[in-house]
Scaffold this active site. Structure first.
Site, PDB file in Angstrom:
ATOM      1  N   GLY A 182       0.510  -4.949   1.016  1.00 41.40           N
ATOM      2  CA  GLY A 182      -0.712  -4.984   0.214  1.00 41.40           C
ATOM      3  C   GLY A 182      -0.487  -5.649  -1.141  1.00 41.40           C
ATOM      4  O   GLY A 182      -1.418  -6.225  -1.712  1.00 41.40           O
ATOM      5  N   GLU A 230       4.543  -5.139   7.148  1.00 41.73           N
ATOM      6  CA  GLU A 230       3.810  -4.067   7.832  1.00 41.73           C
ATOM      7  C   GLU A 230       4.300  -3.812   9.245  1.00 41.73           C
ATOM      8  O   GLU A 230       4.304  -2.682   9.734  1.00 41.73           O
ATOM      9  CB  GLU A 230       2.301  -4.395   7.879  1.00 41.73           C
ATOM     10  CG  GLU A 230       1.581  -4.264   6.546  1.00 41.73           C
ATOM     11  CD  GLU A 230       1.594  -5.543   5.707  1.00 41.73           C
ATOM     12  OE1 GLU A 230       2.405  -6.449   5.983  1.00 41.73           O
ATOM     13  OE2 GLU A 230       0.777  -5.620   4.762  1.00 41.73           O
ATOM     14  N   GLU A 271      -0.849  -9.228  -0.542  1.00 47.91           N
ATOM     15  CA  GLU A 271      -2.261  -9.487  -0.224  1.00 47.91           C
ATOM     16  C   GLU A 271      -3.134  -9.459  -1.477  1.00 47.91           C
ATOM     17  O   GLU A 271      -4.046 -10.276  -1.633  1.00 47.91           O
ATOM     18  CB  GLU A 271      -2.742  -8.456   0.805  1.00 47.91           C
ATOM     19  CG  GLU A 271      -2.044  -8.609   2.138  1.00 47.91           C
ATOM     20  CD  GLU A 271      -2.358  -7.497   3.118  1.00 47.91           C
ATOM     21  OE1 GLU A 271      -2.095  -6.317   2.789  1.00 47.91           O
ATOM     22  OE2 GLU A 271      -2.887  -7.787   4.204  1.00 47.91           O
ATOM     23  N   ALA A 287       0.868  -1.168   0.000  1.00 47.33           N
ATOM     24  CA  ALA A 287       0.000   0.000   0.000  1.00 47.33           C
ATOM     25  C   ALA A 287       0.912   1.227   0.000  1.00 47.33           C
ATOM     26  O   ALA A 287       2.060   1.158   0.452  1.00 47.33           O
ATOM     27  CB  ALA A 287      -0.875  -0.021   1.235  1.00 47.33           C
TER      28      ALA A 287
HETATM   29  N1  CO8 Z   1       4.561   3.175  -0.721  1.00 47.89           N
HETATM   30  C1  CO8 Z   1       4.956   4.328  -1.297  1.00 47.89           C
HETATM   31  N2  CO8 Z   1       6.079   4.455  -2.022  1.00 47.89           N
HETATM   32  C2  CO8 Z   1       6.846   3.366  -2.179  1.00 47.89           C
HETATM   33  C3  CO8 Z   1       6.502   2.129  -1.616  1.00 47.89           C
HETATM   34  C4  CO8 Z   1       5.297   2.048  -0.861  1.00 47.89           C
HETATM   35  N3  CO8 Z   1       4.860   0.914  -0.318  1.00 47.89           N
HETATM   36  N4  CO8 Z   1       7.454   1.225  -1.921  1.00 47.89           N
HETATM   37  C5  CO8 Z   1       8.365   1.887  -2.674  1.00 47.89           C
HETATM   38  N5  CO8 Z   1       7.991   3.173  -2.829  1.00 47.89           N
HETATM   39  C6  CO8 Z   1       8.714   4.229  -3.554  1.00 47.89           C
HETATM   40  C7  CO8 Z   1       9.911   4.714  -2.775  1.00 47.89           C
HETATM   41  O1  CO8 Z   1       9.510   5.663  -1.795  1.00 47.89           O
HETATM   42  C8  CO8 Z   1      10.756   5.298  -3.869  1.00 47.89           C
HETATM   43  O2  CO8 Z   1      10.217   6.554  -4.215  1.00 47.89           O
HETATM   44  P1  CO8 Z   1      11.211   7.849  -4.290  1.00 47.89           P
HETATM   45  O3  CO8 Z   1      12.129   7.525  -5.426  1.00 47.89           O
HETATM   46  O4  CO8 Z   1      10.257   8.980  -4.577  1.00 47.89           O
HETATM   47  O5  CO8 Z   1      11.919   7.914  -2.985  1.00 47.89           O
HETATM   48  C9  CO8 Z   1      10.476   4.367  -5.053  1.00 47.89           C
HETATM   49  O6  CO8 Z   1       9.257   3.698  -4.748  1.00 47.89           O
HETATM   50  C10 CO8 Z   1      11.557   3.323  -5.233  1.00 47.89           C
HETATM   51  O7  CO8 Z   1      11.722   2.642  -4.008  1.00 47.89           O
HETATM   52  P2  CO8 Z   1      13.147   2.461  -3.288  1.00 47.89           P
HETATM   53  O8  CO8 Z   1      14.068   3.586  -3.625  1.00 47.89           O
HETATM   54  O9  CO8 Z   1      12.894   2.207  -1.833  1.00 47.89           O
HETATM   55  O10 CO8 Z   1      13.653   1.120  -4.027  1.00 47.89           O
HETATM   56  P3  CO8 Z   1      14.633   0.018  -3.455  1.00 47.89           P
HETATM   57  O11 CO8 Z   1      14.940  -0.876  -4.609  1.00 47.89           O
HETATM   58  O12 CO8 Z   1      15.762   0.624  -2.706  1.00 47.89           O
HETATM   59  O13 CO8 Z   1      13.745  -0.805  -2.370  1.00 47.89           O
HETATM   60  C11 CO8 Z   1      11.790  -1.935  -1.539  1.00 47.89           C
HETATM   61  C12 CO8 Z   1      12.653  -1.549  -2.770  1.00 47.89           C
HETATM   62  C13 CO8 Z   1      12.601  -2.896  -0.640  1.00 47.89           C
HETATM   63  C14 CO8 Z   1      10.549  -2.621  -2.041  1.00 47.89           C
HETATM   64  C15 CO8 Z   1      11.457  -0.663  -0.728  1.00 47.89           C
HETATM   65  O14 CO8 Z   1      10.922   0.313  -1.603  1.00 47.89           O
HETATM   66  C16 CO8 Z   1      10.457  -0.883   0.356  1.00 47.89           C
HETATM   67  O15 CO8 Z   1      10.809  -1.403   1.420  1.00 47.89           O
HETATM   68  N6  CO8 Z   1       9.183  -0.478   0.138  1.00 47.89           N
HETATM   69  C17 CO8 Z   1       8.140  -0.558   1.141  1.00 47.89           C
HETATM   70  C18 CO8 Z   1       7.672  -1.976   1.336  1.00 47.89           C
HETATM   71  C19 CO8 Z   1       6.603  -2.037   2.397  1.00 47.89           C
HETATM   72  O16 CO8 Z   1       6.844  -1.768   3.557  1.00 47.89           O
HETATM   73  N7  CO8 Z   1       5.387  -2.411   2.009  1.00 47.89           N
HETATM   74  C20 CO8 Z   1       4.258  -2.518   2.908  1.00 47.89           C
HETATM   75  C21 CO8 Z   1       3.489  -1.258   2.924  1.00 47.89           C
HETATM   76  S1  CO8 Z   1       2.180  -1.268   4.151  1.00 47.89           S
HETATM   77  C22 CO8 Z   1       0.941  -2.145   3.433  1.00 47.89           C
HETATM   78  O17 CO8 Z   1       1.068  -2.615   2.343  1.00 47.89           O
HETATM   79  C23 CO8 Z   1      -0.326  -2.310   4.216  1.00 47.89           C
HETATM   80  C24 CO8 Z   1      -1.390  -3.001   3.374  1.00 47.89           C
HETATM   81  C25 CO8 Z   1      -2.711  -2.968   4.048  1.00 47.89           C
HETATM   82  C26 CO8 Z   1      -3.444  -1.665   3.862  1.00 47.89           C
HETATM   83  C27 CO8 Z   1      -4.904  -1.837   4.058  1.00 47.89           C
HETATM   84  C28 CO8 Z   1      -5.438  -1.054   5.219  1.00 47.89           C
HETATM   85  C29 CO8 Z   1      -6.874  -1.416   5.561  1.00 47.89           C
END
Ligand code: CO8
Length: 258
Positions: A109, A132, A112, A66
Site C-alpha cells: 500500500g 502482497e 500504491e 497497509a
Molecule cells: N503492517 C504492520 N506493521 C508493520 C508493517 C506492516 N505493513 N511493516 C512493518 N511493520 C512493523 C513490524 O511489525 C515491526 O513492529 P514490531 O516492532 O511491533 O514487531 C515494526 O514495524 C518494524 O518492522 P521490522 O521489525 O519488520 O523492520 P525490518 O527493518 O526488520 O523490516 C520490512 C522492514 C522489510 C519493511 C518489514 O517490516 C516488512 O516486510 N514489512 C511488511 C511489508 C509488506 O508486506 N507490506 C505489504 C502489506 S499488504 C498491503 O500493503 C496491501 C495493500 C492493499 C490494501 C487495500 C485493500 C483493499
C-alpha cells in the site's frame, strides 16, 4: 493547521506537507492514517493559499504497506462491507498537484499510495515493491493497475508475482520515479519542486494535471480533443494574460490564481 494522530500537517509557504508519522510501525497504513490523510487533504485543498501538496514519510520508511496487523483478522464481509481502503481514492482524485517524496520502504500500500501522487521523487535509499503475494493477497489500492501503467507489463508482473523489491535506480530506469536525490536532501529537493509548482497559476497547474491524467483514461483522439478544449479555455484566465504579458515585458509573472 489541525493536529492529527498519525500524520504531521504543515504549511511551508504555498506548499502543504503531510508527513506519515507512525515510526514504530514503519508508517504502516491503518484506518486512522487513511482518516487523517483524507482530512488533511480536505484542509489543504480547501485552502486557497496552498498550491501544491507534498506527501512524505521518514528516512527509513515512506510506508511499509497497509497495516498487516489490522487486516489479518478481517473477513470477506468486513472488507467488502466497509469497502476497505477505498477512501484512498481521495488522494488519487486530489485536484491540486501532489508529490510523493519517498525514502526507505514504499511497499505494498505504501508503493500504491506513492503512485497515486502526480510526481514521485525518490531518495537513493528508496525501495519499492508489491510484496502482497507473500502474504497470500494481491495489491488492492491500485498496484496491479498503476504499477503496470508506470513500468510496463514485464516489470510489473516480475514485481507483483515474485514480491521482490526494486531499488531507486531500477525504479527510475523503469519510469516509476521522476528523479533520485541523496536521502539527506530528499525533503529539500521535493520542497523545491513543490514550491516551483505552487508558484505557477494554481488553476493552470490543476488543469495541466487533469489533462495528463486524462491520457490514462481515454483514447488519443479524445485526449487530444480534451487538451485542445481546455487549452482554449485558459484564455479566459487573468493568469494567461499576466503570464504572456510578463514574457513580452521581460519580467516575472505575478499570478493571481484566477
Ligand atoms: N503492517 C504492520 N506493521 C508493520 C508493517 C506492516 N505493513 N511493516 C512493518 N511493520 C512493523 C513490524 O511489525 C515491526 O513492529 P514490531 O516492532 O511491533 O514487531 C515494526 O514495524 C518494524 O518492522 P521490522 O521489525 O519488520 O523492520 P525490518 O527493518 O526488520 O523490516 C520490512 C522492514 C522489510 C519493511 C518489514 O517490516 C516488512 O516486510 N514489512 C511488511 C511489508 C509488506 O508486506 N507490506 C505489504 C502489506 S499488504 C498491503 O500493503 C496491501 C495493500 C492493499 C490494501 C487495500 C485493500 C483493499
Amino acid at each position: 493547521m489541525t493536529d492529527f494522530e498519525t500524520i504531521l500537517l504543515e504549511r511551508k509557504g504555498r506548499v502543504g506537507v503531510i508527513t506519515l508519522n507512525r515510526p514504530k510501525a514503519l508508517n504502516a497504513l491503518n484506518s486512522q492514517v487513511l482518516k487523517d490523510v483524507v482530512a488533511a487533504l480536505d484542509e489543504l485543498e480547501g485552502d486557497a493559499e496552498v498550491g501544491a501538496i507534498l506527501l512524505t514519510g521518514s528516512e527509513r520508511a515512506f510506508a511499509a504497506g497497509a497495516d498487516i496487523k489490522e487486516m489479518a483478522p478481517q473477513t470477506y464481509i468486513d472488507m467488502y462491507g466497509t469497502d476497505f481502503f477505498a477512501g484512498w481514492d481521495r488522494l488519487a482524485n486530489a485536484r491540486k498537484p501532489t508529490i510523493a517524496a519517498v525514502a526507505g520502504y514504499a511497499l505494498g500500500g505504501g508503493c500504491e499510495v506513492a503512485m497515486m501522487c502526480d510526481i514521485l521523487i525518490a531518495a537513493d535509499n528508496a525501495k519499492f515493491g508489491q510484496p502482497e503475494i507473500t502474504l497470500g493477497v494481491i495489491p488492492g489500492i491500485g498496484g496491479s493497475q498503476r504499477l503496470t501503467r508506470a513500468v510496463g507489463k514485464a516489470k510489473a508482473m516480475d514485481l507483483i508475482l515474485t514480491g521482490r523489491n526494486m531499488d531507486a535506480e531500477e525504479a527510475e530506469r523503469a519510469g516509476l520515479v521522476s528523479r533520485i536525490v541523496p536521502a539527506d536532501q530528499l525533503l529539500d529537493e521535493a520542497l523545491k519542486a513543490a514550491e516551483k509548482i505552487a508558484s505557477m497559476s494554481l488553476p493552470v497547474a490543476m488543469i495541466a494535471k487533469e489533462a495528463v491524467n486524462r491520457s490514462f483514461e481515454t483514447t488519443l483522439g479524445e485526449g487530444l480533443r480534451f487538451e485542445r478544449r481546455v487549452f482554449h479555455s485558459l484564455f479566459a484566465l487573468d493568469d494567461q494574460k499576466e503570464g504572456m504579458a510578463a514574457f513580452v515585458e521581460k519580467r516575472k509573472p505575478n499570478f493571481t490564481h484566477k
